[in-house]
Write an enzyme that holds these catalytic residues in place. Structure first.
Site, PDB file in Angstrom:
ATOM      1  N   ASP A  14      33.715 -17.887  24.344  1.00 59.51           N
ATOM      2  CA  ASP A  14      32.525 -17.780  25.184  1.00 59.51           C
ATOM      3  C   ASP A  14      32.436 -19.028  26.051  1.00 59.51           C
ATOM      4  O   ASP A  14      32.309 -20.137  25.544  1.00 59.51           O
ATOM      5  CB  ASP A  14      31.282 -17.648  24.294  1.00 59.51           C
ATOM      6  CG  ASP A  14      30.051 -17.218  25.072  1.00 59.51           C
ATOM      7  OD1 ASP A  14      30.170 -16.954  26.277  1.00 59.51           O
ATOM      8  OD2 ASP A  14      28.966 -17.156  24.461  1.00 59.51           O
ATOM      9  N   ASP A 108      32.687 -14.020  31.352  1.00 60.68           N
ATOM     10  CA  ASP A 108      32.704 -15.307  30.642  1.00 60.68           C
ATOM     11  C   ASP A 108      32.920 -15.220  29.135  1.00 60.68           C
ATOM     12  O   ASP A 108      32.794 -16.235  28.448  1.00 60.68           O
ATOM     13  CB  ASP A 108      31.411 -16.072  30.927  1.00 60.68           C
ATOM     14  CG  ASP A 108      30.180 -15.319  30.445  1.00 60.68           C
ATOM     15  OD1 ASP A 108      30.275 -14.119  30.196  1.00 60.68           O
ATOM     16  OD2 ASP A 108      29.114 -15.955  30.323  1.00 60.68           O
ATOM     17  N   GLU A 109      33.255 -14.057  28.613  1.00 63.23           N
ATOM     18  CA  GLU A 109      33.519 -13.997  27.178  1.00 63.23           C
ATOM     19  C   GLU A 109      34.473 -12.857  26.847  1.00 63.23           C
ATOM     20  O   GLU A 109      34.550 -11.861  27.563  1.00 63.23           O
ATOM     21  CB  GLU A 109      32.225 -13.846  26.380  1.00 63.23           C
ATOM     22  CG  GLU A 109      31.422 -12.607  26.681  1.00 63.23           C
ATOM     23  CD  GLU A 109      30.189 -12.484  25.801  1.00 63.23           C
ATOM     24  OE1 GLU A 109      30.280 -12.772  24.590  1.00 63.23           O
ATOM     25  OE2 GLU A 109      29.136 -12.079  26.325  1.00 63.23           O
TER      26      GLU A 109
END
Length: 366
Positions: A14, A108-109
């Site tokens: 993350d 983003d993860e």
């Protein structure tokens, strides 16, 4: 009937305050200052906030007005999604150096299954450290990671030592980790559900584990079984390199509130055009069209219609969206419109089942 748990080595990576961090990367003058991506001091909604801004209570989905009120010296930056996507692709290319089993959740993860990996490294913990270091060295951004035997625990663990940290929950630590965890930190337990659990005397994983399946199903419906299983470390969902979306949508927040349906039709056409582009890119069609309306007082209204056939064409989507727009009289001036398509032609894919009970094998090197 007890069954052996399918032990895997899962990493959840993350990125830390991703959008804001990218802005700081490209504009070093922003470092150390409170930054919000999206919104403005007069209107709009915050898409992301860096950790400096979060100290003042600034959060994503907060109105720009309230964010500025909480933090008077807050700096607003316009989002640059093309740039975020560019950086995200660089990060994912690092992931694929270790495994092809990469499941992105967003820009983003992502989840990585490194049970068997390209490096031949038996330690998921060391792989996570190496990936985070490479992201920092090659991209210039910090990332956090959670490592454990399934996606649920890895997801929870990645938030444990943020920012720029990681947490490994070994098989023998799973039970204690989940029992000690505050219920609001369980992935899938939102604010409303947490408040409901508090009223039922459920404050920690241990409290949740003490409740029988029948009790949880009575109070939480089909989600009751999910809570019953995950608190016992049971979450057999595999890392899927190609995630199947449940819906596809597009929306716009306007600089000035719109007070007439006539002014909204042109905006809806642009939104429908963007939605068509996304659908065609993913080769997806759907039957259920939903119109999302957010009023100037931030109340939200959704109107849906299910068609007897799959659609992905802008004209058909727009026609239905217009029908939904005129379905009810507007309650106020409008600040946001969105159109989404659900009941997709991907929904017939096989869904995963959860196991009823489990005896965990503890001999597994992390």
């Amino acid at each position: 009937m007890e069954r052996d748990f399918p032990l895997r080595k899962i990493i959840h990576v993350d990125m830390d305050a991703f959008y804001a961090s990218v802005e700081e990367l490209d504009n070093p003058e922003l470092k150390g200052k409170p930054v919000a991506v999206g919104g403005s001091e007069n209107r709009g909604v915050v898409s992301a906030a860096n950790y400096e801004a979060r100290k003042y209570g600034v959060r994503s989905a907060m109105s720009g007005y309230l964010a500025k009120k909480n933090c008077p010296h807050l700096i607003f930056v316009k989002p640059r999604y093309a740039r975020y996507s560019e950086i995200s692709k660089k990060i994912r290319s690092i992931f694929f150096d270790y495994t092809d089993l990469v499941e992105p959740l967003s820009l983003d993860e992502a989840y990585l299954d490194v049970t068997v990996n390209k490096k031949g490294n038996p330690s998921a913990t060391l792989i996570a450290q190496e990936i985070r270091q490479r992201i920092f060295d090659e991209v210039g951004l910090a990332a956090s990671a959670g490592i454990s035997i399934n996606k649920f625990i890895a997801k929870v663990a990645s938030d444990y030592n943020k920012p720029n940290g990681q947490k490994t929950v070994n098989p023998e630590e799973v039970s204690r980790f989940l029992e000690d965890l505050e219920i609001r930190k369980f992935y899938g337990v939102g604010k409303v559900t947490a408040q409901k659990m508090y009223k039922l005397g459920i404050f920690t994983g241990k409290n949740l584990k003490e409740k029988p399946l029948e009790f949880l199903e009575e109070h939480f419906g089909k989600n009751g079984a999910y809570y019953y299983h995950v608190v016992r470390g049971i979450h057999n969902s595999e890392v899927k390199p190609h995630r199947i979306p449940k819906s596809v949508g597009a929306e716009r927040t306007f600089k000035k509130n719109l007070s007439s349906e006539i002014f909204m039709l042109e905006r809806l056409e642009h939104i429908a055009e963007e939605l068509e582009r996304r659908l065609n890119k993913s080769k997806i069609a759907g039957k259920t069209i939903t119109l999302k309306i957010k009023y100037s007082d931030f109340t939200l209204n959704t109107r849906s219609k299910t068609l007897p056939y799959f659609v992905s064409d802008k004209a058909l989507i727009l026609e239905t969206a217009k029908e939904l727009l005129y379905q009810e009289v507007l309650q106020n001036s409008v600040r946001l419109l969105g159109i989404s398509l659900a009941n997709l032609n991907t929904d017939n894919k096989k869904t995963e089942s959860r196991e009823d009970s489990v005896s965990v094998q503890l001999k597994f090197d992390f």
